[in-house]
Each structure stands twice: as C-alpha cells, then as structure tokens.
Motif scaffolding. Sequence first.
Motif, short mmCIF file in Angstrom:
data_model
loop_
_atom_site.label_atom_id
_atom_site.label_comp_id
_atom_site.label_asym_id
_atom_site.label_seq_id
_atom_site.Cartn_x
_atom_site.Cartn_y
_atom_site.Cartn_z
N THR A 90 1.02 -1.15 0.05
CA THR A 90 -0.06 0.36 0.15
C THR A 90 1.10 0.77 0.00
OG1 THR A 90 -1.71 0.96 1.57
CG2 THR A 90 -0.12 0.10 2.71
N ARG A 91 0.35 2.32 -0.36
CA ARG A 91 1.36 3.45 -0.73
C ARG A 91 0.55 4.35 0.20
NH1 ARG A 91 1.30 2.18 -6.06
NH2 ARG A 91 -1.06 2.65 -6.07
N ASP A 92 -0.62 4.06 1.59
CA ASP A 92 -0.74 5.40 2.56
C ASP A 92 0.38 5.51 3.09
OD1 ASP A 92 -3.46 4.25 1.20
OD2 ASP A 92 -3.45 2.59 2.43
N VAL A 97 -2.72 3.10 10.58
CA VAL A 97 -2.61 1.78 10.36
C VAL A 97 -4.72 1.40 10.44
CG1 VAL A 97 -3.23 -1.00 11.31
CG2 VAL A 97 -1.08 -0.09 11.10
N TRP A 98 -5.25 1.61 11.72
CA TRP A 98 -6.93 1.65 11.97
C TRP A 98 -7.62 3.17 11.20
CZ3 TRP A 98 -10.16 0.34 14.50
CH2 TRP A 98 -11.35 0.27 14.60
N GLY A 99 -6.17 4.14 10.46
CA GLY A 99 -7.00 5.66 9.42
C GLY A 99 -7.24 4.70 8.45
N THR A 100 -6.01 4.07 7.81
CA THR A 100 -5.96 3.24 6.51
C THR A 100 -7.35 2.17 6.23
OG1 THR A 100 -4.07 3.64 6.82
CG2 THR A 100 -4.75 1.77 4.97
N ILE A 101 -7.68 1.30 7.32
CA ILE A 101 -8.83 0.69 7.00
C ILE A 101 -10.40 1.49 7.45
CG2 ILE A 101 -7.34 -1.16 7.78
CD1 ILE A 101 -8.67 -1.80 10.32
N SER A 102 -10.21 2.55 8.24
CA SER A 102 -11.55 2.62 8.43
C SER A 102 -11.82 3.41 7.71
CB SER A 102 -12.16 3.42 9.75
OG SER A 102 -11.11 3.96 9.63
N PHE A 103 -11.00 4.13 6.73
CA PHE A 103 -11.42 5.01 5.57
C PHE A 103 -12.31 4.11 4.25
CE2 PHE A 103 -9.26 6.82 1.51
CZ PHE A 103 -10.66 7.90 1.14
N SER A 104 -11.30 2.53 4.86
CA SER A 104 -10.96 1.94 2.95
C SER A 104 -12.78 1.13 3.49
CB SER A 104 -9.82 0.61 3.28
OG SER A 104 -10.94 -0.02 2.28
N ARG A 105 -13.04 1.43 4.79
CA ARG A 105 -14.53 0.40 5.19
C ARG A 105 -15.15 1.97 4.55
NH1 ARG A 105 -17.21 -2.55 8.18
NH2 ARG A 105 -19.79 -1.84 8.93
N GLY A 106 -15.37 3.67 4.93
CA GLY A 106 -15.87 4.96 4.18
C GLY A 106 -16.28 4.26 3.01
N ARG A 130 -1.69 0.13 15.49
CA ARG A 130 -3.67 0.27 15.25
C ARG A 130 -2.95 1.79 15.30
NH1 ARG A 130 -4.25 -1.08 19.97
NH2 ARG A 130 -5.23 0.47 21.40
N ASN A 131 -2.67 2.31 16.07
CA ASN A 131 -1.94 3.74 15.47
C ASN A 131 -0.27 4.29 15.65
OD1 ASN A 131 -4.27 4.44 16.75
ND2 ASN A 131 -3.20 4.53 19.24
N SER A 132 -0.20 2.99 14.37
CA SER A 132 1.47 3.28 13.54
C SER A 132 0.94 3.67 12.49
CB SER A 132 2.12 2.05 13.32
OG SER A 132 2.16 1.52 15.33
N GLN A 133 1.95 4.72 12.29
CA GLN A 133 1.91 5.20 10.20
C GLN A 133 2.48 3.78 9.32
OE1 GLN A 133 4.63 8.16 10.84
NE2 GLN A 133 2.22 9.63 10.00
N MET A 134 1.50 4.36 8.45
CA MET A 134 2.29 3.06 7.19
C MET A 134 3.10 2.51 7.28
SD MET A 134 -0.60 0.88 7.37
CE MET A 134 0.04 0.42 5.37
N ILE A 135 4.01 4.12 6.93
CA ILE A 135 5.32 4.85 6.98
C ILE A 135 6.49 3.86 7.82
CG2 ILE A 135 5.87 6.16 7.45
CD1 ILE A 135 7.12 7.12 4.93
N THR A 136 5.99 3.67 8.66
CA THR A 136 6.63 2.57 9.87
C THR A 136 6.97 1.39 9.83
OG1 THR A 136 5.14 3.55 11.79
CG2 THR A 136 6.62 4.58 11.55
N LEU A 137 5.67 0.18 9.30
CA LEU A 137 5.79 -0.35 9.13
C LEU A 137 6.34 -1.73 8.52
CD1 LEU A 137 1.71 -1.26 9.36
CD2 LEU A 137 3.32 -1.10 11.41
#
Length: 237
Positions: A90-92, A97-106, A130-137
């Motif tokens: 993913t490019r987000d 993590v939480w923001g990514t999946i809740s946005f996707s659901r929306g 869940r509160n980590s930024q994607m770039i740090t994973l």
Amino acid sequence: AVAAPALSVSGLCKTYDSGHIALKDINLEISKGEIFALLGPNGAGKTTLISVICGIVNASSGTVTAAGFDVVKDYRSARSIIGLVPQEITRDAFETVWGTISFSRGLFGKPPNDVYLEQVLRDLSLWEKRNSQMITLSGGMKRRVLIAKALSHEPDILFLDEPTAGVDVELRRDMWNLVRSLRDRGVTIILTTHYIEEAEEMADRIGVIHRGELVLVEEKQELMRKLGSKQLTLQLA
Ligand code: ATP
C-alpha cells in the motif's frame, strides 16, 4: 436445490492494448465458502484473471457474476461484496493503520463498525500497531494491513493475489489460519500462488492456468493423486 455459485465466469477473454492475449475463454464456477487456488507460473495470467473478475481491468469479452451481480453492468454492487488483496504494498504512507482501514470501509459506503474492525486487526496481529503510521511498518506488517483493508467492508468473496510471496514463515502460517477461519465464517476465497504446496495446504479445488488458459480444474485430492501417480506433470517455474 443446488445453491447459486458465489462466482461465475463465462467465456472470459482479455487481450491487452499491446496485443498480448492474457486470457483465453476462461470458464469457472466457484461455490460459496469454497477455497479455490489458481496455480500458475509467472506471466500465466493469474493477476489479470482476478483483476478482471474484480472489475478493475475490463474484459475483452465474456461475463463475470459475483453473488448474482454482473461485475460489468453493476460494478458498484459487485464490488461491495468483493475484497481484493493486491500484490503490491500500500501507498498510504502517513496514514495510521486504523485510519487506513476505517477509511477503506467508508469508501464502500459502509457505516462505521469499530467492533468489527478491531476484530479484523486482532485476527491479523495488528491491534498493537493500530496507531502506527504505515511508513513505519515492516513489509510483512504492511501485507497484513493490505488484508485488513480488503476485509474492512465485510466482503463475501475475498481475492488474495500471491498472499505469501516473499513473506516469512510466521506470516505465511498466520495467513493460512486466517484464510481457514474466514472460510469457516462463510467467506469464499480465491487465491493465486506459484506454490503447489500452498495450493495443497489451503485449497478445496485447484485451477491451473498456463499462458492465459485454464488448463485444469480439479478437487485438490484428485490433483495430488494424479501428480503422485505421474499421470500429470505441472510446469510451474
Ligand atoms: P505473476 O505470477 O508474475 O504475477 P501472473 O500469472 O499474475 O504472473 P499476469 O500479471 O496476469 O500474470 O500477466 C499475464 C501476461 O499479461 C504477462 O505476459 C504480462 O506481461 C501481460 N500483461 C499484464 N499486464 C499487462 C498490461 N497492462 N499490458 C500489457 N500486457 C500485460
């Protein structure tokens, strides 16, 4: 009465603008709750097939029906019951993590359901992140997020494009367990793989794709028996 198939593919062909014929007359029916593995070497057409089935790449001809919805004529309805785990990461980058999946659901127009999303993250061992930024994973964690994203809108059919390519043993095992538990909840699963062991481990039925043709579709046990008795050889390299 025989239940309607979860997925029905008929006479599907795809020729890219380059003139490359990627799919030739694919016919396939997949039942609800089935785990179906598409097995084939690099360039066989696996990604093209699932992209066309999901409606993100146009077919040249043929039809696809997902849970009764025509993927071409009623893309929105069909897409809302389909989850797709793509191959690429993913490019987000700066989203959590939480923001990514809740946005996707929306995006799928589903009302918020934090209880469900929490369960998805827990199943994927992502809750702590869940509160980590994607770039740090790590790459493996990003893969897990791709799956969580694909599950965010509670799809009936889940497509996984080479879910275990380049992942470590632990993630591979988690992936297999997850797929089985999703199936137990009635989700239909279609995955692509290069590995016969993976198809054997997970699938109920296996389809072999070679140069854009679905050359064989068999119950797993039957395919393994034919391979074992050398009635059949597969070239997957
Ligand atoms: P891999 O296991 O390497 O992911 P695959 O089985 O998923 O391979 P596809 O990605 O579907 O195979 O590709 C099938 C064929 O179509 C390949 O020869 C590829 O080069 C070609 N192809 C894929 N996408 C395009 C495109 N956008 N334009 C032209 N040709 C393409």
